[in-house]
Design an enzyme around this catalytic site. Sequence first.
Site, PDB file in Angstrom:
ATOM      1  N   ARG A 147       0.865  -1.180   0.000  1.00 32.41           N
ATOM      2  CA  ARG A 147       0.000   0.000   0.000  1.00 32.41           C
ATOM      3  C   ARG A 147       0.894   1.220   0.000  1.00 32.41           C
ATOM      4  NH1 ARG A 147      -3.848   2.144   4.972  1.00 32.41           N
ATOM      5  NH2 ARG A 147      -2.108   3.534   5.369  1.00 32.41           N
ATOM      6  N   TYR A 159      -2.604  12.074   7.092  1.00 35.51           N
ATOM      7  CA  TYR A 159      -2.825  10.831   7.824  1.00 35.51           C
ATOM      8  C   TYR A 159      -2.281   9.649   7.007  1.00 35.51           C
ATOM      9  CZ  TYR A 159      -4.990   7.210  10.539  1.00 35.51           C
ATOM     10  OH  TYR A 159      -5.177   6.108  11.324  1.00 35.51           O
ATOM     11  N   ASP A 211      -5.088   3.863   0.176  1.00 37.83           N
ATOM     12  CA  ASP A 211      -6.188   4.138   1.105  1.00 37.83           C
ATOM     13  C   ASP A 211      -6.544   5.622   1.025  1.00 37.83           C
ATOM     14  OD1 ASP A 211      -7.956   4.249   3.209  1.00 37.83           O
ATOM     15  OD2 ASP A 211      -6.662   3.185   4.629  1.00 37.83           O
ATOM     16  N   HIS A 213      -8.890   6.882   2.948  1.00 35.82           N
ATOM     17  CA  HIS A 213      -9.298   7.218   4.319  1.00 35.82           C
ATOM     18  C   HIS A 213     -10.620   7.968   4.409  1.00 35.82           C
ATOM     19  CE1 HIS A 213      -5.837   5.530   6.231  1.00 35.82           C
ATOM     20  NE2 HIS A 213      -4.999   6.244   5.515  1.00 35.82           N
ATOM     21  N   GLU A 237      -9.021   1.994  -1.302  1.00 37.16           N
ATOM     22  CA  GLU A 237      -9.699   1.700  -0.034  1.00 37.16           C
ATOM     23  C   GLU A 237     -10.419   2.930   0.505  1.00 37.16           C
ATOM     24  OE1 GLU A 237      -6.971   0.008   2.746  1.00 37.16           O
ATOM     25  OE2 GLU A 237      -8.057   0.792   4.476  1.00 37.16           O
ATOM     26  N   GLU A 263     -13.435  -1.341   7.265  1.00 44.08           N
ATOM     27  CA  GLU A 263     -12.689  -1.481   8.518  1.00 44.08           C
ATOM     28  C   GLU A 263     -13.456  -0.906   9.707  1.00 44.08           C
ATOM     29  OE1 GLU A 263      -9.175   0.644   7.138  1.00 44.08           O
ATOM     30  OE2 GLU A 263      -9.577   2.190   8.617  1.00 44.08           O
ATOM     31  N   ARG A 284     -13.524  -5.347   4.272  1.00 43.05           N
ATOM     32  CA  ARG A 284     -12.386  -5.200   5.187  1.00 43.05           C
ATOM     33  C   ARG A 284     -12.731  -5.377   6.664  1.00 43.05           C
ATOM     34  NH1 ARG A 284      -7.905  -3.508   4.823  1.00 43.05           N
ATOM     35  NH2 ARG A 284      -7.974  -1.730   6.262  1.00 43.05           N
ATOM     36  N   GLU A 340      -4.291  -7.217   5.510  1.00 40.05           N
ATOM     37  CA  GLU A 340      -3.401  -6.106   5.876  1.00 40.05           C
ATOM     38  C   GLU A 340      -2.470  -6.565   6.997  1.00 40.05           C
ATOM     39  OE1 GLU A 340      -5.467  -2.685   7.392  1.00 40.05           O
ATOM     40  OE2 GLU A 340      -3.662  -1.429   7.373  1.00 40.05           O
ATOM     41  N   TRP A 403     -11.156  11.754   8.535  1.00 41.37           N
ATOM     42  CA  TRP A 403      -9.695  11.787   8.511  1.00 41.37           C
ATOM     43  C   TRP A 403      -9.153  11.026   7.321  1.00 41.37           C
ATOM     44  CZ3 TRP A 403      -8.199   6.764   8.983  1.00 41.37           C
ATOM     45  CH2 TRP A 403      -9.094   5.896   9.628  1.00 41.37           C
TER      46      TRP A 403
END
Length: 403
Positions: A147, A159, A211, A213, A237, A263, A284, A340, A403
């Site tokens: 990633r 982030y 990602d 986020h 992601e 997630e 995820r 992951e 975030w």
Amino acid sequence: MKIADARVIVTCPGRNFVTLKITTESGLTGVGDATLNGRELAVASYLTDHVCGLLIGRDASRINDIWQYLYKGAYWRRGPVTMSAIAAVDTALWDIKGKAAGMPVYQLLGGKARAGVMVYGHANGATVDDAVAEVGRYLDAGYKAVRVQCGVPGLEHVYGVSDDRDFYEPATAGVAPEEAVWASEKYLDFAPGLFAAVREAHGFGFHLLHDAHHRLTPIEAARLGKAAEPYRLFWLEDPISEELQEGFRTIRQHTTTPIAVGEVYNSIWDCQQLITEQLIDYIRTTVVHAGGITHLRRIFDLAALYHVRTGSHGATDLSPVCMAAALHLDISVPNFGIQEYMRHTPETDEVFPHSYRFEDGMLLPGDEPGLGVDIDEELAARYPYRQAYLPVNRLEDGTVHDW
Ligand code: KDG
Ligand code: MG
């Protein structure tokens, strides 16, 4: 197989972890991860004050019954605190069942469906050159999937990007979260160039992931997915906030870049629409935040019907106990995609001795009875809990943002 004791252990060997340990009258022990990043003590209290007492005297072999009893018996369903607490009980009971049967848990789940569990590592850098070099380090270490995250020109903190290359930890100690400024336009102009640079330097012989986020709107995410197509991402992601399920339709209408999400989901109901409408490619959800092995297996089975593959969350805030449990499930399910894997610090690895190991881009679960992971309580006691939080993002006008 009556349960004689259930205890919560909170420890901070570099970061906070909450672990449930269950002991049977015959002396078998099982462990379950209950860590909820930034809200650790809420789950610890849920378990200590409301669950541990209910477990004493129950038959540890009745995993499904105990799951339903804790879920439906509480009246208040779902949510990260409840589902992490139930996950910890469930994971510990699977560990005990494996030990009682004299088998690794993956055998109880139907046995190995593959040789090992392909994992992805986290390459990040302040600049494109740094990030490209970091991807190279992961490839040299044998990773088949990486990633990539990168600082964005014009934004001070991003982030997912850190100076600490080996043991990256996004939560920071303190009584309040750090705050950073985010601008999607700056990111969107920049990100495709990052993927281009990585592919130019390292080619297409490995899986590249990214990602976002949760930070984009659906049409922005569609634009990013489309721009990323030439660089063949394994997945994009969390392109948009996970609450907006219909938003994924917009992304799908515009791009063939595969989408991964989940997630922050805790239950099968949170991702039912995304799976059954085939709006995502990878789910995820993970053992610790989605009700343990028992519930996660149901999510993965539903996903399999719709050709959605697994890609469980595995950042540093998921303890080695969660990772061990994830690997037993990953290695046994037919629709496994990727796992992951963010390495833990040596202090964390010492507190949680485990037998899973990294080999040739894959993690392999241990073969001993149970999950093959434990907690060294004496060592854990040397690392008391420290308040720490994930950062909060604001847009340039001051609005609080994902975030
Ligand atoms: O607790 C949240 C973190 O684990 C977060 O950084 C995870 O986005 C994340 C990821 O993909 O690991
Ligand atoms: Mg993520």
